[in-house]
Design an enzyme around this catalytic site. Sequence first.
Site, short mmCIF file in Angstrom:
data_model
loop_
_atom_site.label_atom_id
_atom_site.label_comp_id
_atom_site.label_asym_id
_atom_site.label_seq_id
_atom_site.Cartn_x
_atom_site.Cartn_y
_atom_site.Cartn_z
N HIS A 440 -31.53 -6.58 -12.33
CA HIS A 440 -31.99 -7.01 -11.06
C HIS A 440 -31.10 -7.48 -9.96
O HIS A 440 -31.19 -7.13 -8.75
CB HIS A 440 -33.22 -7.97 -11.31
CG HIS A 440 -33.62 -8.48 -10.02
ND1 HIS A 440 -33.04 -9.90 -9.35
CD2 HIS A 440 -34.66 -8.20 -9.24
CE1 HIS A 440 -34.01 -10.22 -8.25
NE2 HIS A 440 -34.67 -9.16 -8.33
N ARG A 530 -1.65 7.94 -12.96
CA ARG A 530 -0.72 7.22 -14.04
C ARG A 530 -1.47 6.78 -15.13
O ARG A 530 -2.49 5.96 -14.80
CB ARG A 530 -0.38 6.14 -13.34
CG ARG A 530 0.65 6.32 -12.19
CD ARG A 530 1.29 5.14 -11.43
NE ARG A 530 1.89 5.11 -10.04
CZ ARG A 530 1.29 5.32 -9.06
NH1 ARG A 530 -0.04 4.97 -8.81
NH2 ARG A 530 2.14 5.30 -7.89
N ARG A 598 0.27 12.07 -15.04
CA ARG A 598 1.64 11.84 -15.73
C ARG A 598 1.51 11.05 -17.01
O ARG A 598 0.83 10.08 -17.25
CB ARG A 598 2.40 11.00 -14.89
CG ARG A 598 3.85 10.61 -15.11
CD ARG A 598 4.44 9.69 -14.05
NE ARG A 598 4.16 8.32 -14.33
CZ ARG A 598 4.51 7.41 -13.66
NH1 ARG A 598 5.25 7.74 -12.51
NH2 ARG A 598 4.00 6.29 -13.84
N GLU A 700 12.86 13.41 -10.38
CA GLU A 700 13.34 12.11 -10.05
C GLU A 700 14.70 11.63 -10.53
O GLU A 700 15.18 10.44 -10.64
CB GLU A 700 12.29 10.92 -10.68
CG GLU A 700 12.20 11.19 -12.38
CD GLU A 700 11.12 10.35 -12.82
OE1 GLU A 700 10.35 9.51 -12.17
OE2 GLU A 700 10.50 10.55 -14.00
N GLY A 721 9.67 12.00 -7.59
CA GLY A 721 9.38 10.69 -7.71
C GLY A 721 10.39 9.63 -7.00
O GLY A 721 11.69 9.71 -7.49
N SER A 722 10.04 9.67 -5.61
CA SER A 722 11.06 9.03 -4.60
C SER A 722 11.74 7.48 -5.24
O SER A 722 13.05 7.49 -4.77
CB SER A 722 10.58 9.02 -3.36
OG SER A 722 9.27 8.13 -3.27
N ASN A 723 11.08 7.00 -5.80
CA ASN A 723 11.78 5.63 -6.41
C ASN A 723 12.92 5.85 -7.28
O ASN A 723 13.76 5.43 -6.88
CB ASN A 723 10.81 4.82 -6.84
CG ASN A 723 9.62 4.11 -5.97
OD1 ASN A 723 10.10 4.07 -4.76
ND2 ASN A 723 8.44 3.77 -6.41
N ASP A 724 12.80 6.47 -8.48
CA ASP A 724 13.56 6.59 -9.29
C ASP A 724 14.93 7.69 -8.80
O ASP A 724 15.78 7.39 -9.01
CB ASP A 724 13.08 7.32 -10.70
CG ASP A 724 12.53 6.00 -11.62
OD1 ASP A 724 13.50 5.21 -11.74
OD2 ASP A 724 11.76 6.26 -12.19
N CYS A 771 4.93 12.26 -4.78
CA CYS A 771 3.96 11.42 -5.14
C CYS A 771 4.24 9.91 -5.16
O CYS A 771 3.96 8.85 -5.51
CB CYS A 771 3.54 11.44 -6.74
SG CYS A 771 5.00 11.30 -8.03
#
Length: 821
Positions: A440, A530, A598, A700, A721-724, A771
């Site tokens: 409810h 992820r 991934r 990456e 994977g632009s960060n790594d 990504c």
Amino acid sequence: MNKKPPVKKSMSVETASSPSSLGVTSKFILWFSQVSRNDGNLVGGKNASLGEMIVNLTKSGIRVPDGFAVAAAAYREFIAINDLEEDITREFAALSRAPEKLQQVGRNVRAKILGGTIPQDLRNAIINAYHQMADAGAVPLAVAVRSSATAEDLPEASFAGQLETFLNISGDEALLDACKKCFASLFTDRAISYRQTHGFGQSEIAISVGVQRMVRSDKACSGVMFSIDTDSGFPNVVLINGAWGLGETVVQGMVDPDEFDVFKPLLGEPAYQPVIRKQCGGKAQKMIYATKGETTALVDTSREERVSFVLTSEEILALAHWAVTIEKHYGQAMDMEWAKDGETGELFIVQARPETVQSRRAAGHLRSYKLKGKGVRLLEGVAIGDAIANGKVCRIESAANIADFKEGSILVAKMTDPDWVPIMKKAAAIVTDHGGRTSHAAIVSRELGLPAVIGTGTATKTFVDDQAITVSCAEGETGVIYDGLLDFETVEIDLTDVPRTRTKIMVNLANPSAAFRWWQLPSDGVGLARIEFIISNMIKVHPLALTNFDALKDQAARSKIEELTAAYENKEEFFIDQLAQGVARIAAGCHPNPVIVRMSDFKTNEYAGLIGGEQFEPQEDNPMLGWRGASRYYDDRYRAGFALECKAMARVRTHIGLTNIKLMIPFCRTLEEADKVIEELGRNGLKRGDNGLEIYVMAEIPSNILLAKQFAEKFDGFSIGSNDLTQLTLGVDRDSEILKTLFDERNEAVKAIIADLLEKMGGTNTPVGICGEAPSNYPDFAQFLVENGIDSISVSPDSFLKVKERVAETEAETPDRRTIQ
């Protein structure tokens, strides 16, 4: 309208026909088989819908308990015979002058109705029909007696929960008394208030009473079902809530029910079982038939009942099939109640009405809420809606204390029922101890547009009056209550004029509970799903602590694992099932578009933080460059854990049927490592190419790009994977505070290596996407990617529109490099 139903020698609870030896012909009685959904003015919306299903849908195999309606004409006759119309008119005239007298007026009118006398001809008609429902010689038949208003289940007003239902009614006098109570329920405080809010005159609505054969769900289970996701409006799922015993515990939010989601588009595929979520609720109590005095009683459930699902997978799918059939027949999203008979094992639909919240929302517009900062989490529960609100707590113990509620406060209660509606309208948000998504409190919160966190367990004990809190339902299906008044922002997203782009714009998702929220977003799929979020937040256990449970040394971890896996005979199955369901929900949210999943990329320190993880993880000085990603999958020290991941992915594709998922391997350092991982995948039922399975690799590591053509022979696509990649190209620890000014995806070296990959894959059949969040953070970086021929860009959902527009602008000025090469 009053013709006799066909004569039958015997009657089954599941049939559409009326009882045998029917001798009653009365303007007051209509068998369900004599009415349709167009007869709401005669028998109310609820009874009209029961008749509609019995006449039209039982032939499709849907079981609906039979019965009859005491027509609205009977209510009007009762009011006239007892000279109550003038008294009722006078009471409401007083209410219009003094709205604060709502409770007094309601109490006075109900007392007059309950003190009235049912005229003899109406008594006879009801009793005769009741006797004819039972087989000859049967003991007094147990029936459900339900109120059904003539204005009920309209598109603009559902009246759901406003009127009374009485269960396990047996015997002539008990039935007549229940009918009179149904008449009186038209004037409960919440029903009066509801009519005022929706502009209905207090005397223009009449009550019909439905008398329906009871399903012995007191010996089994029952619940509520929607043919639409109730919070996001996602139309491709059936949502089922269920608990042991009679269904009032679910409807009223007395218990935390089991919850199931079924993906509708795959229901017709015999090879698949598209149950994409099974969540075991607490189900601490159940409602059963009472043996003395009252008709029903609440009793505690056993431990086995609390940790067991109320429905089998086959039963879940059967109900979902019925929901889709009912929705198709009515031509709109539906809200249904179901019950399972504990004596026969049969399932039944006992009510069906139109869904009136999500189905009325305007399409083409999304509203997104986001907290501006972080706060201290105090409590969690089921999120209703997707909004955020803050304010001061006002705890209310029972409906008798609703006069103590302070308008604009956050209502905190154990649970709510329809009597609480007048104060729920005045709340900024609602928090309850108990209840589920179809309780409810949840239904009314949606109708009122209020954020609510349901089933927290301890809200009434955790919070004190005037405590400042923030209620956030903007984080998926888990609602979070934060300490203090946190700032938040609201973003309106207009989807009516989204530009088209040749570059695919996809979204990054990790939280399955948020997947349905973005179903209206015109994305090209999920570029990065992820699974770490699912493992750390839903599973919580290190996979090797499940495969090696008997050898687990940490006793505290053993206890937690026993608790988490209580609903599963096999502890490994817990991991497989939970991961499969989490991924399936993400995949269902954008089906049939692709979803790139991934595989796990926890670092050793992160794995060690999972329950039971310390025993299986080595100590590493630099986990970021250590035993992570692909290197774990074929290693004997983790191979069994990776096998669980693979079995979960295989289940999503081959058992649930969501073949739109692709797999992606992270941190694959060498070509030899690629071969080992692909072999390991095949060994666990995930052979590249089988049933269209595609396997991508993260780009990456510089080696992925330097040897791109060789990697492209082993994989079906790349995702940058632009960060790594930035970390390894510049030699900058991405987590270093000291070096953070040097970490920049727009550095010329990083852009050069990305451009090199795009150049090598240009004109080939191997797609390249990205990504990371750089395209949404830096418009010039998105421009660079498009100019160099990127195939897809995947960003967070709330950045989607901004990136889409930026890409469209760039494409208008840039030739398609992938096409001209």
